[in-house]
Design a protein around this motif. Sequence first.
Motif, PDB file in Angstrom:
ATOM      1  N   ASP A 285       0.841  -1.202   0.000  1.00 20.34           N
ATOM      2  CA  ASP A 285       0.000   0.000   0.000  1.00 20.34           C
ATOM      3  C   ASP A 285       0.880   1.258   0.000  1.00 20.34           C
ATOM      4  N   GLN A 286       1.844   1.303   0.918  1.00 25.49           N
ATOM      5  CA  GLN A 286       2.699   2.482   1.049  1.00 25.49           C
ATOM      6  C   GLN A 286       3.451   2.752  -0.257  1.00 25.49           C
ATOM      7  N   THR A 287       3.978   1.683  -0.845  1.00 30.27           N
ATOM      8  CA  THR A 287       4.742   1.832  -2.083  1.00 30.27           C
ATOM      9  C   THR A 287       3.828   2.300  -3.219  1.00 30.27           C
ATOM     10  N   ALA A 288       2.628   1.707  -3.298  1.00 35.94           N
ATOM     11  CA  ALA A 288       1.692   2.107  -4.356  1.00 35.94           C
ATOM     12  C   ALA A 288       1.361   3.596  -4.230  1.00 35.94           C
ATOM     13  N   PRO A 389      -9.962  10.212 -21.717  1.00 32.86           N
ATOM     14  CA  PRO A 389      -9.459   9.408 -22.843  1.00 32.86           C
ATOM     15  C   PRO A 389      -7.971   9.104 -22.630  1.00 32.86           C
ATOM     16  N   GLY A 390      -7.508   8.016 -23.227  1.00 31.74           N
ATOM     17  CA  GLY A 390      -6.095   7.664 -23.103  1.00 31.74           C
ATOM     18  C   GLY A 390      -5.921   6.163 -23.055  1.00 31.74           C
ATOM     19  N   THR A 391      -4.721   5.736 -22.672  1.00 36.18           N
ATOM     20  CA  THR A 391      -4.418   4.310 -22.559  1.00 36.18           C
ATOM     21  C   THR A 391      -4.166   3.990 -21.096  1.00 36.18           C
ATOM     22  N   LEU A 392      -4.918   3.011 -20.589  1.00 36.18           N
ATOM     23  CA  LEU A 392      -4.816   2.694 -19.163  1.00 36.18           C
ATOM     24  C   LEU A 392      -3.680   1.700 -18.895  1.00 36.18           C
ATOM     25  N   VAL A 393      -2.880   2.020 -17.889  1.00 34.86           N
ATOM     26  CA  VAL A 393      -1.818   1.098 -17.450  1.00 34.86           C
ATOM     27  C   VAL A 393      -2.067   0.776 -15.981  1.00 34.86           C
ATOM     28  N   ARG A 394      -2.125  -0.511 -15.659  1.00 35.17           N
ATOM     29  CA  ARG A 394      -2.353  -0.934 -14.277  1.00 35.17           C
ATOM     30  C   ARG A 394      -1.016  -1.345 -13.655  1.00 35.17           C
ATOM     31  N   PHE A 395      -0.747  -0.795 -12.471  1.00 40.41           N
ATOM     32  CA  PHE A 395       0.472  -1.126 -11.742  1.00 40.41           C
ATOM     33  C   PHE A 395       0.111  -1.903 -10.481  1.00 40.41           C
ATOM     34  N   SER A 396       0.906  -2.925 -10.200  1.00 41.09           N
ATOM     35  CA  SER A 396       0.788  -3.639  -8.944  1.00 41.09           C
ATOM     36  C   SER A 396       2.155  -3.560  -8.288  1.00 41.09           C
ATOM     37  N   THR A 397       2.212  -2.944  -7.106  1.00 40.50           N
ATOM     38  CA  THR A 397       3.526  -2.784  -6.483  1.00 40.50           C
ATOM     39  C   THR A 397       3.905  -4.033  -5.714  1.00 40.50           C
ATOM     40  N   GLY A 398       5.174  -4.404  -5.846  1.00 41.03           N
ATOM     41  CA  GLY A 398       5.729  -5.521  -5.081  1.00 41.03           C
ATOM     42  C   GLY A 398       6.318  -5.000  -3.787  1.00 41.03           C
ATOM     43  N   LEU A 399       7.402  -5.608  -3.370  1.00 45.55           N
ATOM     44  CA  LEU A 399       8.013  -5.229  -2.086  1.00 45.55           C
ATOM     45  C   LEU A 399       9.367  -4.545  -2.284  1.00 45.55           C
ATOM     46  N   GLU A 400       9.652  -4.085  -3.514  1.00 40.55           N
ATOM     47  CA  GLU A 400      10.911  -3.391  -3.754  1.00 40.55           C
ATOM     48  C   GLU A 400      10.871  -1.996  -3.113  1.00 40.55           C
ATOM     49  N   SER A 401      12.024  -1.314  -3.125  1.00 38.63           N
ATOM     50  CA  SER A 401      12.064   0.049  -2.600  1.00 38.63           C
ATOM     51  C   SER A 401      11.285   0.973  -3.526  1.00 38.63           C
ATOM     52  N   ALA A 402      10.445   1.834  -2.934  1.00 36.10           N
ATOM     53  CA  ALA A 402       9.630   2.754  -3.738  1.00 36.10           C
ATOM     54  C   ALA A 402      10.539   3.659  -4.569  1.00 36.10           C
ATOM     55  N   GLN A 403      11.650   4.094  -3.972  1.00 33.27           N
ATOM     56  CA  GLN A 403      12.582   4.978  -4.666  1.00 33.27           C
ATOM     57  C   GLN A 403      13.102   4.326  -5.943  1.00 33.27           C
ATOM     58  N   ASP A 404      13.489   3.072  -5.854  1.00 33.07           N
ATOM     59  CA  ASP A 404      14.006   2.355  -7.030  1.00 33.07           C
ATOM     60  C   ASP A 404      12.919   2.221  -8.098  1.00 33.07           C
ATOM     61  N   LEU A 405      11.704   1.964  -7.658  1.00 34.37           N
ATOM     62  CA  LEU A 405      10.608   1.806  -8.629  1.00 34.37           C
ATOM     63  C   LEU A 405      10.313   3.128  -9.334  1.00 34.37           C
ATOM     64  N   ILE A 406      10.369   4.231  -8.582  1.00 40.11           N
ATOM     65  CA  ILE A 406      10.118   5.541  -9.198  1.00 40.11           C
ATOM     66  C   ILE A 406      11.210   5.863 -10.220  1.00 40.11           C
TER      67      ILE A 406
END
Length: 420
Positions: A285-288, A389-406
Amino acid sequence: MPNDTPKTISVTSVTDLIHHPYTPPAGFDAPQPGVFKASTVYFPTVADMRRREWKDKSAYTYGLHGTPTTYLLEERLCCLEGGLQCVLVPSGLAALALVALAVLKTGDEVLIPDNAYGPNKALAHGELRHFGITHRFYDPMDPDDLSRQITASTRLVWLEAPGSVSMEFPDLPEMVRRCRERGVLCALDNTWGAGLAFKPFDLLGDGDGAGAEGSLAVDISAHALTKYPSGGGDVLMGSVITRDPALHLQIKLCHMRMGLGVAANDAETVLRSLPSIGLRYAAHDQTARALAAWWQTQPQCAQLMHPAFLGAPGHAHWQALCDRVPGTGLAAGLFSVMIDARFIQAQVDAFCDGLKLFKIGYSWGGPVSLVVPYDIASMRQAWPGHLKPGTLVRFSTGLESAQDLILDLHQSAQAHLPMT
Ligand SMILES: *Cc1c(COP(=O)(O)O)cnc(C)c1O
């Protein structure tokens, strides 16, 4: 020839191998329960065999009817979701199908939210239709639309909070009230909430759902254990939880007749992960939220779909149900972003391909972050008015560092979604 050429094993020693008299001493106690595997279960006598009852879990009769491992997992899942009875099935989709097959018959109608998990809609359009069971899709954000669509033949209403992919959060208590008013069974796909974001059998937070004055509960909670309870991306399983003994028995008998047992090793995998579900869920949750907040600052993001964010579809409903003490609410590790319509599908695909930490893959709840672009137009009856309008992208966050994912999102957006 070596002189230890195997001797012919006598019939007697093969028999000894099978009927070996050693039994380990009692008193072994350890953090994790044992794994009991069985199709056959022994009865000490024929009389005992005739006496035993599996429907109330007072005894063991056959692997399909339950083992110590599956009984234990069922009880722990009841504890997680606030239910009283639980049936385990081989996948989350099997949980949805079991509910439908157990409670619907020819001539009945099932109502499904238009943003429901896709395969649940496909089941209605396929097998249920072939069995003479009709279905209709309702607007999940409009309780009046649900009330309008309930007819004399409506037997089951599916609820999902939030909806799959586009993440609209419905007014769940109001939807349940509408079903109650008309005496229609309501079943919640509780995979997102997982028993942690809110209590499906105590939607007003005023009781234990056991009929306490004013309490409001769904009739059935179906859960893809594949997601957060498993937590590893390595097991498929589902559960169907109830608080009504008669409804449970109806589901349990259908489950048995359909032969939908689960494997002991799979049940053990879920038992192993279950103690950490609260910590993992909060971390996802926090990472998402960190990633969603980053997306909000990006010009490529036309719309953010995360129920905990102001302006997201159904945010107020999420607040009312999940965030009763403001700032403490949970919201899982899923969100979607509408990538601005100036970018074509191929650019959005290239952005997804260009991510290094995010893997492209279905499902969620495991340690690795996942990304999937979806074609909303093909998933809905009509383009939902509240979606840009646009293209939808769904993200599911794992347990990696949020900083690295950003940093990963940033590098791929720079490369594939240029703003100039
Ligand atoms: C994944 C999922 C399911 C199905 O679970 P499987 O175990 O993959 O069959 C059902 N409902 C929702 C909301 C899901 O996300």
